[in-house]
Write a protein that holds these residues in place. Sequence first.
Motif: not given
Length: 189
Positions: A174-182
């Motif tokens: 989900s969009e949570l995968a993008m949070v890993a790049t925060y």
Amino acid sequence: MTEVSSLTGRLLVATPALADPNFDRAVVLLLDHDEKGSLGVVLNRPTPVDVGDILEGWGELAGEPGVVFQGGPVSLDSALGVAVIPGGASADGPLGWRRVHGAIGLVDLEVPPELLAAALGSLRIFAGYSGWGPGQLQDELSEGAWYVVESEPGDVSATRPEGLWRAVLRRQRSELAMVATYPDDPSLN
């Protein structure tokens, strides 16, 4: 009283917005969650203390890194053992191990370690734990402090615990995968 859907065995992953320094980029495995409250351990806070230095006989069974982890800010003078048992999802497990979820369970550290040695796939020792009173975790979830995701047995024994927050988020579909790049410090952008 409102019925609580159990999150036992799931992971709480701190959102970047969580302001509590005890849980900055924390990944918490929930060991118990019901209407009375919640209890878990932070999986990605290794200390410099070797397990063998505080629990005789358990050091040889602890996975790499073989150190004690800070399970949370509560009762830092107590120890909890969490272990994965190969095949534990279908078996009862050995004496001294109590299933939490699937192959993940709690280890009775009063049992002689040699009784569990052959059965353990991985073991992690935690000093202290993370705890929430009745309704407290639900409030934090409503405020957006945590993401709730499925755990995997390998989360308990990650050999690079400092990268667990990003790894858990990255595997989400989900969009949570993008949070890993925060970024660690968004003010530097």
